[in-house]
Design a protein around this motif. Structure first.
Motif, short mmCIF file in Angstrom:
data_model
loop_
_atom_site.label_atom_id
_atom_site.label_comp_id
_atom_site.label_asym_id
_atom_site.label_seq_id
_atom_site.Cartn_x
_atom_site.Cartn_y
_atom_site.Cartn_z
N ALA A 30 0.87 -1.19 -0.15
CA ALA A 30 0.02 -0.07 0.28
C ALA A 30 0.95 1.10 0.09
N ASN A 31 2.14 1.18 0.83
CA ASN A 31 2.97 2.38 0.76
C ASN A 31 4.31 1.80 0.15
N PRO A 32 4.36 2.23 -1.27
CA PRO A 32 5.73 1.96 -2.08
C PRO A 32 6.95 2.07 -1.50
N ASP A 33 6.87 3.29 -0.43
CA ASP A 33 8.26 3.43 0.29
C ASP A 33 8.69 2.57 1.06
N GLU A 34 7.80 1.52 1.55
CA GLU A 34 8.21 0.51 2.31
C GLU A 34 9.02 -0.56 1.49
N ALA A 35 9.10 -0.42 0.27
CA ALA A 35 9.99 -1.35 -0.56
C ALA A 35 11.42 -1.37 0.24
N THR A 36 11.87 -0.29 0.41
CA THR A 36 13.28 -0.48 0.85
C THR A 36 13.45 -1.17 2.24
N SER A 37 12.36 -1.62 2.80
CA SER A 37 12.57 -2.42 3.99
C SER A 37 12.70 -3.81 3.81
N LEU A 38 12.23 -4.06 2.60
CA LEU A 38 12.26 -5.66 2.04
C LEU A 38 13.64 -6.22 2.21
N VAL A 39 13.74 -7.63 2.20
CA VAL A 39 14.93 -8.20 1.82
C VAL A 39 15.72 -7.93 0.62
N ARG A 40 16.99 -8.26 0.49
CA ARG A 40 17.67 -8.05 -0.57
C ARG A 40 17.49 -6.87 -1.62
N GLN A 41 17.60 -5.60 -1.18
CA GLN A 41 17.03 -4.41 -1.83
C GLN A 41 18.34 -3.55 -2.28
N SER A 42 19.59 -4.07 -1.81
CA SER A 42 20.84 -3.32 -2.23
C SER A 42 21.07 -3.25 -3.65
N PRO A 43 21.73 -2.14 -4.23
CA PRO A 43 21.84 -2.30 -5.91
C PRO A 43 22.54 -3.62 -6.28
N SER A 44 23.34 -4.09 -5.58
CA SER A 44 24.08 -5.59 -6.29
C SER A 44 22.89 -6.58 -6.07
N TRP A 45 22.08 -6.51 -5.09
CA TRP A 45 20.89 -7.63 -5.41
C TRP A 45 20.02 -7.30 -6.27
N LEU A 46 19.74 -5.97 -6.51
CA LEU A 46 18.74 -5.75 -7.48
C LEU A 46 19.09 -5.96 -9.04
N ALA A 47 20.26 -5.53 -9.15
CA ALA A 47 21.06 -6.09 -10.29
C ALA A 47 21.18 -7.47 -10.61
#
Length: 435
Positions: free
Chosen positions: A410-427
């Motif tokens: 519901a709040n997209p800002d909470e995405a940063t609190s999910l697991v594996r959200q560092s730039p290396s993981w996202l890549a």
């Protein structure tokens, strides 16, 4: 040749760091608490740290730093350098460790998570940590490509007991046969769990996804605290409270202080964490990892949840289960047969878990296989209505179910609190799924 050099260098570095950790513990008279087990280590570690943190200065790291090199580096507040074979970063790390050994170390207690994926690794940790108290969370199938049987897993995980002055074992998730076989000669072995038969237990009175859990603490079957509310939900999370209660009592934390600390235990990211979803839905984010036992526990929490809407499960493949993997996925599928909608992610889940759920009674039209977590998230997002509850769970590579959760918030800002959200993981995720 390069791989051989890396392995030799890694072992040499690890031995030097281990010597420094041993000297640090001795020179500062540190208390050492170690947490091992097939599942639930990080959540238990953080709960234990919370229980002790009001009484002592506690060193604990929220992330997973339980490897041969990662753990000793974490003790000194450092991380593995990018270039493993470059000696200069290592010299700087050794020098910093020496400063802490000989000077001011800002902690009294180390709370450490011990991981293993090969036989003998837990026993090796014991050679230099020599914990005052150990906690064993569970014996369950893990890294089965390297262990010949569940008994071999038990022997590995319960090796923690031999190195600890006190060992506290989850009575619910470590079978009696293993406790008898590997703990009979231990001078001080205690148990925790939700069963009143445990030395330390939590009796659940009422539980709510949003409001948390009302419970009582029991020691030797007798209530010591009643009317405690903890901000966690589900069996595995409640067991972390029991472990923390046991640890606090064993370590001498006054009961009133311990009660206050336990009331402030919160779920770790990706481990049965409750989040607000779109369209008035509720998300249970259990995406950090997955195993057969963890799926069963998570599904029990979903089944028992009181909701005005439907119960939806996003289930990803469970990795590292060896040749028995199809059977374990079929077992997990049967546990999912009672949901209103099931969406699977990953080859094993799509091939075995989903069909097993249908075979066990789930309507064929209520299961859909997704090619990626992004597809799964989009699919579920289009279904959600007020009052729905979504449980998301899966392993890492080839699954990454947290990316499905991201699309449901519901709040997209909470995405940063999910697991594996560092730039290396996202890549890494973008490369795997070509997004």
């Amino acid at each position: 040749m390069i791989t051989l050099m890396k392995n030799v260098f890694r072992r040499a570095v690890a031995r030097l760091l281990e010597q420094q950790v041993r000297r640090l513990i001795k020179s500062h008279n540190l208390k050492v608490v170690a947490v091992a087990g097939s599942v639930g280590k990080t959540s238990t570690k953080m709960a234990v740290a919370r229980a002790l943190g009001g009484h002592w200065r506690v060193m604990v790291q929220e992330g997973n730093y339980n490897s041969e090199i990662g753990l000793p580096l974490m003790v000194f507040g450092q991380t593995v350098p990018e270039s493993l074979l470059n000696p200069l970063p290592w010299l700087a790390r050794f020098a910093r460790a020496e400063q802490l050994i000989r000077g001011n170390y800002p902690y009294d207690v180390l709370v450490l998570e011990l991981g293993t994926d090969h036989p003998g690794e837990i026993a090796h940790f014991m050679t230099y940590l020599e914990p005052d108290v150990g906690v064993l969370t569970a014996v369950a199938p893990e890294h089965m490509e390297h262990f010949t049987s569940l008994d071999a897993v038990a022997a590995e995980e319960l090796a923690i007991a031999a190195g600890c002055k006190v060992i506290i074992v989850n009575r619910d998730d470590v079978k009696a046969e293993y406790r008898t076989k590997y703990l009979n000669n231990h001078p001080r072995a205690l148990t925790y769990g939700v069963s009143a038969a445990a030395d330390y237990s939590v009796h659940v009175k009422d539980a709510d996804l949003v409001g948390g859990t009302d419970c009582a603490l029991l020691k030797n079957g007798h209530a010591t605290v009643v009317g405690l509310n903890v901000s966690v939900y589900g069996g595995p999370a409640i067991k972390t409270v029991a472990a923390a209660y046991a640890m606090g009592d064993v370590m001498g934390v006054p009961l009133a202080e311990l009660e206050h600390s336990l009331a402030h235990i919160v779920p770790v990211a990706g481990r049965m964490r409750v989040l607000a979803g779109v369209n008035g839905s509720t998300i249970i984010d259990d995406t950090y990892n997955s195993s057969p036992e963890a799926v069963a526990a998570a599904m029990a929490a979903l089944t028992n949840a009181t909701t005005a809407g439907r119960k939806i499960a996003i289930m990803g493949s469970m990795n590292e289960l060896g040749t028995e993997s199809p059977r374990y996925h079929e077992q997990a599928g049967r546990a999912c047969a009672g949901v209103d909608t099931l969406v699977t992610i990953g080859e094993l889940a799509n091939k075995h878990l989903g069909p097993a759920a249908v075979k066990a009674g789930l309507a064929a039209g209520q299961w859909q296989a997704a090619a990626s977590p992004y597809a799964a998230g989009e699919l579920v997002r289009g279904l959600l209505q007020p009052g729905d509850v979504v449980l998301a769970k899966g392993s890492q590579n080839g699954v990454f179910a947290e990316e499905a959760v991201k699309l449901l918030l519901a709040n997209p800002d909470e995405a940063t609190s999910l697991v594996r959200q560092s730039p290396s993981w996202l890549a890494k995720k973008a490369k795997q799924f070509e997004v």
